[in-house]
Design a protein around this motif. Structure first.
Motif, short mmCIF file in Angstrom:
data_model
loop_
_atom_site.label_atom_id
_atom_site.label_comp_id
_atom_site.label_asym_id
_atom_site.label_seq_id
_atom_site.Cartn_x
_atom_site.Cartn_y
_atom_site.Cartn_z
N PRO A 285 0.82 -1.21 0.00
CA PRO A 285 0.00 0.00 0.00
C PRO A 285 0.85 1.26 0.00
O PRO A 285 2.00 1.26 0.45
CB PRO A 285 -0.78 -0.12 1.31
N MET A 286 0.30 2.33 -0.51
CA MET A 286 0.90 3.67 -0.40
C MET A 286 -0.24 4.67 -0.36
O MET A 286 -1.37 4.37 -0.75
CB MET A 286 1.86 3.94 -1.55
N ILE A 287 0.06 5.86 0.13
CA ILE A 287 -0.96 6.89 0.31
C ILE A 287 -0.62 8.09 -0.56
O ILE A 287 0.55 8.52 -0.63
CB ILE A 287 -1.05 7.33 1.78
N VAL A 288 -1.62 8.63 -1.23
CA VAL A 288 -1.50 9.90 -1.93
C VAL A 288 -2.28 10.93 -1.12
O VAL A 288 -3.50 10.81 -0.97
CB VAL A 288 -2.05 9.81 -3.36
N LEU A 289 -1.58 11.88 -0.56
CA LEU A 289 -2.21 12.94 0.24
C LEU A 289 -2.22 14.22 -0.58
O LEU A 289 -1.17 14.78 -0.89
CB LEU A 289 -1.44 13.14 1.54
N ARG A 290 -3.42 14.69 -0.91
CA ARG A 290 -3.56 15.98 -1.59
C ARG A 290 -4.04 17.01 -0.57
O ARG A 290 -5.14 16.88 -0.01
CB ARG A 290 -4.58 15.88 -2.72
N SER A 291 -3.21 18.00 -0.31
CA SER A 291 -3.59 19.08 0.61
C SER A 291 -3.00 20.39 0.08
O SER A 291 -2.06 20.37 -0.72
CB SER A 291 -3.08 18.78 2.02
N PRO A 292 -3.55 21.52 0.49
CA PRO A 292 -3.06 22.79 -0.07
C PRO A 292 -1.63 23.09 0.38
O PRO A 292 -1.23 22.79 1.50
CB PRO A 292 -4.02 23.84 0.53
N LYS A 293 -0.86 23.65 -0.51
CA LYS A 293 0.47 24.14 -0.13
C LYS A 293 0.28 25.31 0.84
O LYS A 293 -0.55 26.19 0.62
CB LYS A 293 1.24 24.59 -1.37
N GLY A 294 1.04 25.28 1.95
CA GLY A 294 0.86 26.32 2.95
C GLY A 294 -0.45 26.22 3.69
O GLY A 294 -0.97 27.23 4.20
N TRP A 295 -0.95 25.02 3.83
CA TRP A 295 -2.24 24.72 4.49
C TRP A 295 -2.32 25.42 5.85
O TRP A 295 -1.37 25.37 6.63
CB TRP A 295 -2.30 23.21 4.64
N THR A 296 -3.43 26.05 6.13
CA THR A 296 -3.74 26.81 7.36
C THR A 296 -3.01 28.14 7.44
O THR A 296 -3.15 28.85 8.43
CB THR A 296 -3.45 26.00 8.65
#
Length: 810
Positions: A285-296
């Protein structure tokens, strides 16, 4: 990215667990921003003033909140499952996040007591980051829990797999940045899935963190469709699970469910393999995490997009000290994390934050695997003397030195089947080290055909046609407390120039960190070298890695050029036992003359440099000339030149000096192995000509000796970028390091020979012409060249060599 999507469903976090997890994340983010911006007022207990902000703002914010998010969730999983886990960070420029995490779990204050868990400690934590006299902005050796600096991108996965090999209980969470994923080394390291044995190795959980942008441009993998990305990761051998969005509460739930699912899959894979019920290669398994750059972080500054855009990559806004508006943005940003809920009156993390981490060595920042010297144990070594090549007379015989070394390494491997591995980019057998396959196979967990040679899931010879991946595996293996040996064609070791740089810098830095324990040295064997690449030609001829290596700090680099098999054995034994060095050994694999008995070789290798009395004629008198050499082919040609000179000039007082340890040439004030001037002058004299035949580029010898008394009299011959597909001796002639040119150089440098040397010079020139005609007519060297042995008599003798034992060439 407000709408959260996830491959795995479920909401595993109870409200209290979710609240605590989010509080830890907010605390880590607050500490990360504070490190980048502040030098005072760490808890914002008064209005933010210009003097509270650093005058120079350095660091990277964009990737940091994602790294903090992952750290918090991995902490939860470690505690719930009692995992042994490491955290390898590809985007290591997110250094403030890893420092913040190590501070929150207590490790940072343990190794740096001055950075205490209170307001004063917070001020010092903020002040030191990217500040003169402080710590670097990357996940550097100073950061507890790190084995991977991450300032240079591309090596996270190969380091992670190197850590996992032979560590069956270890899970390595390896974060791959989306910019890093565009690099060649990272692209090849995905194939490490074909080299993992789930029965005896640990597991790597890759987390591809897609936040969309590099320094100023979009990233490739963030701009392809989910279907295309899924196909790519499945093609590499993984089952990808995607978590995408920005809403904190929903992202916490989605990621917790996904992480639990992946860790369950890893456990099932390992239990299936270790029970004997599962034999096929697993799809990890592997995870792809999509989150905003500079989140918060701030959504906009000065009307320009920041969060979710490249402007958040480093410092989102740079005028917070002078610009009142920017300072207001900074204060509002930091207060948005509600620090009054995270730290008590003394500035200590509140209980619900302070307890959201595992205890002791289960903390990722305190893992002994991330301070591998704590786990390192000496190799169980055979006696290298048992592999000695008999030498009846110096300068005779025809032995493949690296084949002899292969027998020694075979038995090193046999005695250390859990802590020693060999690495080579498809060249282990070509480099004559195939005897190791008598006790182990090549590691391979892809398809194996019935007629394949020495492939097995549990093999310990790591071969992949990627110098980058081999280097990364080896570094990860060494930094987690094991031993290794890397053999490579000399010309192509340059592919890892930059990786070597980073490792050498790591060693140099850790030498000055008291809590870091010494690790085993990184040992290179460079063979198929420049002087015996006549069959491959110009493309395979480059001895310049040595020049690159000696640029690094003398405390960590060593270079050896053993001229024969017995000296090679002595050098290799020494290197395998050493700590905290990069050792470069250059030795040929083709049949070559042997010079020293084992006892003589040990003495010579220990000294690193010395006079060979049997090749000299000065016999305690002042010499007319010194002939020096370093390297197997230069040694042979230098000896042949002295043989010729004795025939022409029986009364010539000649001193022959051979160099094994190249750094002996440098002054002792420049390198720990350097000779004091008095010792150097005793060997090379203060005023006599020195003709030096060197394996590599000649200017390096001048660089190492330029401060010596007699430097103006040192004349070096070496490789000067002349080469093609030709005969071995013709390669030497093309670069004027051959015996005839060396002999003429001696004649030209010794004043008393010049008046009587006419016939000798004519003879030597004639021999060069004869050679040229012969090789272009017959395609091989003159018989007397091919059969030459050292005679100390001035004439050729006949040597009958065994047929060369061939191996695949690349």
């Amino acid at each position: 990215m407000a709408d959260v999507t996830s491959t795995v469903g479920g909401r595993p976090l109870e409200p209290e667990e979710l609240r605590r997890l989010d509080a830890w994340w907010r605390a880590a983010n607050y500490l990360s921003v504070g490190q980048i911006y502040l030098m005072g007022n760490p808890l914002l207990r008064e209005p933010l003033l210009p003097e509270h902000v650093k005058p120079r703002l350095l660091g990277h914010w964009g990737t940091t909140p994602g790294l903090n998010f992952l750290y918090a969730h991995l902490n939860r999983a470690i505690m719930a499952r009692d995992l042994s886990m490491m955290y390898v960070i590809g985007p290591g420029h997110g250094g403030p996040g890893l420092v913040a995490s190590a501070y929150l779990d207590g490790t940072y204050s343990e190794v740096y007591p001055d950075i205490s868990l209170d307001e004063d400690g917070l001020r010092k934590l903020f002040m030191q980051f990217s500040f003169p006299g402080g710590i670097p902005s990357h996940v550097a050796p100073e950061t507890p829990g790190s084995i991977h600096e991450g300032g240079e991108l591309g090596y996270a996965l190969s380091h992670a797999y190197g850590a996992a090999f032979d560590n069956p209980d270890l899970v390595v969470a390896a974060v791959v940045g989306d910019g890093e994923a565009e690099t060649g080394p990272l692209a090849t390291s995905w194939h490490s899935t074909k080299f993992v044995d789930p029965r005896r190795d640990g597991a790597v959980l890759p987390i591809l963190h897609l936040n969309g942008y590099k320094i100023a441009n979009p990233t490739v993998l963030a701009r392809i469709t989910d279907e295309e990305l899924d196909a790519l990761m499945r093609g590499y051998g993984h089952t990808p699970y995607v978590v995408s969005g920005s809403d904190p509460e929903e992202m916490h739930q989605a990621f917790a469910a996904t992480l639990d699912h992946c860790l369950d899959e890893i456990r099932e894979i390992q239990e299936g393999a270790r029970s004997g019920g599962r034999t096929e290669r697993p799809r990890w398994p592997m995870i792809v995490l999509r989150s905003p750059k500079g989140w918060t972080g701030p959504a906009e500054v000065d009307g320009k997009r920041v969060e979710g855009y490249w402007r958040s990559h480093q410092v989102p806004f740079a005028d917070a000290r002078q610009d009142d508006g920017h300072r207001k943005v900074l204060e509002d940003w930091m207060r948005s994390y509600r620090p009054e809920e995270l730290f008590d009156d003394a500035g200590t993390p509140v209980q619900e934050v302070a307890e959201l981490h595992p205890a002791g060595e289960r903390r990722m920042s305190a893992s002994p695997h991330a301070n591998g010297g704590e786990l390192l144990r000496d190799l169980r070594m055979p006696d290298f003397r048992d592999y000695a090549v008999p030498v009846e007379h110096p300068g005779t015989g025809a032995v493949e030195s690296t084949r002899v070394l292969g027998g020694f390494l075979r038995d090193v491997m046999a005695r250390n089947m859990e802590t020693f591995r060999m690495f080579a980019p498809d060249e282990n057998s070509s480099n004559r080290l195939q005897d190791v396959m008598e006790v182990t196979d090549r590691t391979w967990n892809a398809e194996i055909l019935p007629y394949d040679d020495h492939l097995a899931v549990d093999g310990r010879i790591m071969e992949m046609l990627s110098e980058h991946t081999c280097q990364g595996w080896l570094e990860g293996y060494l930094l987690t407390g094991r031993h290794g040996f890397f053999s490579c064609y000399e010309a192509f070791i340059h592919l890892v120039d930059s990786m070597f740089n980073q490792h050498a810098k790591w060693l140099k830095t850790t030498d000055d960190i008291p809590w870091r324990r010494p690790v085993a040295s990184l040992n290179y064997l460079l063979t198929s070298h420049v002087w015996r690449q006549d069959h491959n030609g110009f493309s395979h001829q480059d001895p310049g890695f040595i020049d690159h290596v000696v640029n690094k700090k003398a405390d960590v680099i060593r270079v050896y050029l053993p001229a024969d098999a017995n000296t090679l054995l002595s050098v290799a034994d020494h290197c395998l036992r050493s700590r905290q060095y990069v050792n470069v050994i250059v030795a040929g694999k083709q049949p070559a003359l042997q010079y020293l008995s084992m006892d003589e070789a040990i003495v010579h290798a220990t000294k690193g440099i010395g006079i060979w009395d049997w090749a000299s004629t000065d016999e305690g008198q002042e010499p007319d000339v010194v002939v020096g050499c370093a390297g197997d082919v230069p040694t042979m040609e230098a000896l042949a030149a002295t043989d010729l000179l004795r025939g022409f000039f029986p009364d010539l007082r000649l001193r022959f000096v051979n160099v094994v340890d190249l750094m002996r040439l440098q002054g002792h004030e420049e390198h720990p192995h350097g000779l004091p001037d008095a010792d150097f002058d005793a060997l090379f004299t203060k005023d006599k000509p020195v003709i030096f035949a060197y394996h590599g580029y000649p200017w390096l010898i001048h660089r190492l000796t330029y401060r010596r008394t007699n430097h103006h009299n040192i004349h070096v011959r070496g490789y000067k970028e002349e080469g093609t597909t030709t005969t071995p001796f013709d390669m030497a002639v093309m670069n004027q390091i051959d015996r005839f040119n060396l002999a003429m150089d001696v004649i030209d440098r010794v004043p008393r020979l010049q008046a009587t040397s006419g016939h000798a010079r004519e003879s030597l020139k004639n021999r060069l012409i004869e050679h040229r005609i012969h090789v272009r007519s017959h395609g091989e060297d003159l018989p007397e060249i091919r059969s030459w042995e050292f005679s100390r008599g001035g004439g050729p003798t006949v040597l009958t060599t065994d047929a060369e034992k061939s191996a695949p060439e690349g």
